[in-house]
Design a protein around this motif. Structure first.
Motif, PDB file in Angstrom:
ATOM      1  N   SER A   1     -10.720  -7.588   3.631  1.00 26.85           N
ATOM      2  CA  SER A   1     -10.838  -6.129   3.642  1.00 26.85           C
ATOM      3  C   SER A   1     -12.251  -5.668   3.940  1.00 26.85           C
ATOM      4  O   SER A   1     -12.460  -4.551   4.399  1.00 26.85           O
ATOM      5  CB  SER A   1     -10.355  -5.540   2.311  1.00 26.85           C
TER       6      SER A   1
ATOM      7  N   ALA B   1      -9.966   7.278  -1.536  1.00 27.37           N
ATOM      8  CA  ALA B   1     -10.835   6.098  -1.427  1.00 27.37           C
ATOM      9  C   ALA B   1     -12.305   6.507  -1.455  1.00 27.37           C
ATOM     10  O   ALA B   1     -13.129   5.855  -2.114  1.00 27.37           O
ATOM     11  CB  ALA B   1     -10.518   5.323  -0.151  1.00 27.37           C
TER      12      ALA B   1
ATOM     13  N   VAL C   1      -9.676  10.038 -10.356  1.00 27.91           N
ATOM     14  CA  VAL C   1      -9.737   8.654  -9.877  1.00 27.91           C
ATOM     15  C   VAL C   1      -9.259   7.702 -10.963  1.00 27.91           C
ATOM     16  O   VAL C   1      -8.461   6.789 -10.708  1.00 27.91           O
ATOM     17  CB  VAL C   1     -11.171   8.283  -9.428  1.00 27.91           C
TER      18      VAL C   1
ATOM     19  N   ASP D   1      -5.117   9.164   1.389  1.00 24.92           N
ATOM     20  CA  ASP D   1      -5.659   7.868   0.968  1.00 24.92           C
ATOM     21  C   ASP D   1      -7.153   7.781   1.249  1.00 24.92           C
ATOM     22  O   ASP D   1      -7.909   7.254   0.435  1.00 24.92           O
ATOM     23  CB  ASP D   1      -4.939   6.721   1.688  1.00 24.92           C
ATOM     24  N   THR D   2      -7.587   8.294   2.388  1.00 21.25           N
ATOM     25  CA  THR D   2      -9.007   8.264   2.753  1.00 21.25           C
ATOM     26  C   THR D   2      -9.829   9.112   1.787  1.00 21.25           C
ATOM     27  O   THR D   2     -10.913   8.707   1.360  1.00 21.25           O
ATOM     28  CB  THR D   2      -9.203   8.754   4.202  1.00 21.25           C
TER      29      THR D   2
ATOM     30  N   ARG E   1       1.015   4.041  -2.922  1.00 20.90           N
ATOM     31  CA  ARG E   1       0.799   5.450  -2.562  1.00 20.90           C
ATOM     32  C   ARG E   1       1.955   6.302  -3.065  1.00 20.90           C
ATOM     33  O   ARG E   1       1.749   7.376  -3.631  1.00 20.90           O
ATOM     34  CB  ARG E   1       0.675   5.584  -1.040  1.00 20.90           C
TER      35      ARG E   1
ATOM     36  N   ARG F   1      -6.050   5.340 -10.674  1.00 17.19           N
ATOM     37  CA  ARG F   1      -6.255   3.893 -10.748  1.00 17.19           C
ATOM     38  C   ARG F   1      -5.392   3.296 -11.861  1.00 17.19           C
ATOM     39  O   ARG F   1      -4.715   2.287 -11.663  1.00 17.19           O
ATOM     40  CB  ARG F   1      -7.733   3.600 -10.989  1.00 17.19           C
TER      41      ARG F   1
ATOM     42  N   GLU G   1     -16.972   3.044   3.446  1.00 21.25           N
ATOM     43  CA  GLU G   1     -15.529   3.174   3.668  1.00 21.25           C
ATOM     44  C   GLU G   1     -15.112   2.787   5.079  1.00 21.25           C
ATOM     45  O   GLU G   1     -13.941   2.854   5.415  1.00 21.25           O
ATOM     46  CB  GLU G   1     -15.084   4.606   3.349  1.00 21.25           C
TER      47      GLU G   1
ATOM     48  N   ALA H   1     -13.130   7.517  -4.982  1.00 19.84           N
ATOM     49  CA  ALA H   1     -13.198   6.319  -5.827  1.00 19.84           C
ATOM     50  C   ALA H   1     -14.489   5.539  -5.577  1.00 19.84           C
ATOM     51  O   ALA H   1     -15.080   4.992  -6.515  1.00 19.84           O
ATOM     52  CB  ALA H   1     -11.984   5.434  -5.579  1.00 19.84           C
ATOM     53  N   ALA H   2     -14.943   5.501  -4.325  1.00 22.86           N
ATOM     54  CA  ALA H   2     -16.198   4.801  -4.013  1.00 22.86           C
ATOM     55  C   ALA H   2     -17.371   5.485  -4.713  1.00 22.86           C
ATOM     56  O   ALA H   2     -18.241   4.809  -5.276  1.00 22.86           O
ATOM     57  CB  ALA H   2     -16.423   4.764  -2.503  1.00 22.86           C
TER      58      ALA H   2
ATOM     59  N   GLU I   1      -9.873  -9.632  -0.533  1.00 25.10           N
ATOM     60  CA  GLU I   1     -11.045  -8.755  -0.606  1.00 25.10           C
ATOM     61  C   GLU I   1     -12.003  -9.059   0.529  1.00 25.10           C
ATOM     62  O   GLU I   1     -12.540  -8.155   1.172  1.00 25.10           O
ATOM     63  CB  GLU I   1     -11.733  -8.911  -1.971  1.00 25.10           C
TER      64      GLU I   1
ATOM     65  N   ALA J   1       0.840  -1.203   0.000  1.00 26.58           N
ATOM     66  CA  ALA J   1       0.000   0.000   0.000  1.00 26.58           C
ATOM     67  C   ALA J   1       0.877   1.256   0.000  1.00 26.58           C
ATOM     68  O   ALA J   1       0.601   2.218  -0.725  1.00 26.58           O
ATOM     69  CB  ALA J   1      -0.935  -0.004   1.203  1.00 26.58           C
TER      70      ALA J   1
END
Length: 154
Positions: free
Chosen positions: A152, A51, A115, A47-48, A33, A119, A71, A54-55, A149, A29
């Motif tokens: 996570s 994320a 994003v 990162d938050t 990053r 990605r 998240e 991206a969501a 996954e 990670a």
């Protein structure tokens, strides 16, 4: 004479697996990053923040509470994330259609582009690293991906 096979107690092997996974996943990670930050795509995001953006890009419009749940962060933390994303023109807030107390969040074109670029960059870097592995190693990772996954999401 046969020598009895030594077995490591399950909790001991699970603890070492947990430690090895934690270290490896954290390093990977951090490396991803660093790759993203080295390219300086758009505004610098945590990162938050990335994320959350991206969501929204992947799953569509959500309320702040839904996004926080997705998240797995506390709503007050997500409120701060949303404020930064909105200030940078990456998300829009709009009135909820049926509940006037709520707002709906959507990603802007600029946010979507950011994003997708991020990605693509990280996936290209990782794909190059995967090509350096043996076919057996890639097969092992392919089999492990759904398990990671699942971890996570727990």
């Amino acid at each position: 004479m046969t020598v009895p096979k030594m077995t490591v107690p399950q909790t001991r092997s699970d603890a070492s697996l947990a430690s090895a996974l934690r270290i490896s996943v954290s390093r990977l990670a951090r490396r991803l990053r660093a790759e993203r930050l080295a390219r300086r795509l758009g505004p610098e995001l945590s990162d938050t923040q990335l994320a959350a953006l991206a969501a929204l890009e992947r799953h569509g419009a959500m309320t702040p509470g839904e996004l926080a749940g997705h998240e797995k962060v506390q709503p007050p933390s997500m409120t701060r994330v949303i404020a930064v994303l909105a200030d940078r023109g990456l998300v829009l807030r709009a009135a909820h259609l049926t509940d006037r107390r709520q707002v709906m969040l959507t990603v802007t074109d600029r946010g979507r582009e950011l994003v997708q670029q991020s990605r693509h960059l990280r996936e290209a870097w990782l794909a190059q690293r995967l090509r350096e592995l043996s076919p057996a190693e890639r097969a092992t990772l392919r089999a492990a991906a759904p398990i990671l996954e699942k971890l996570s999401q727990s």
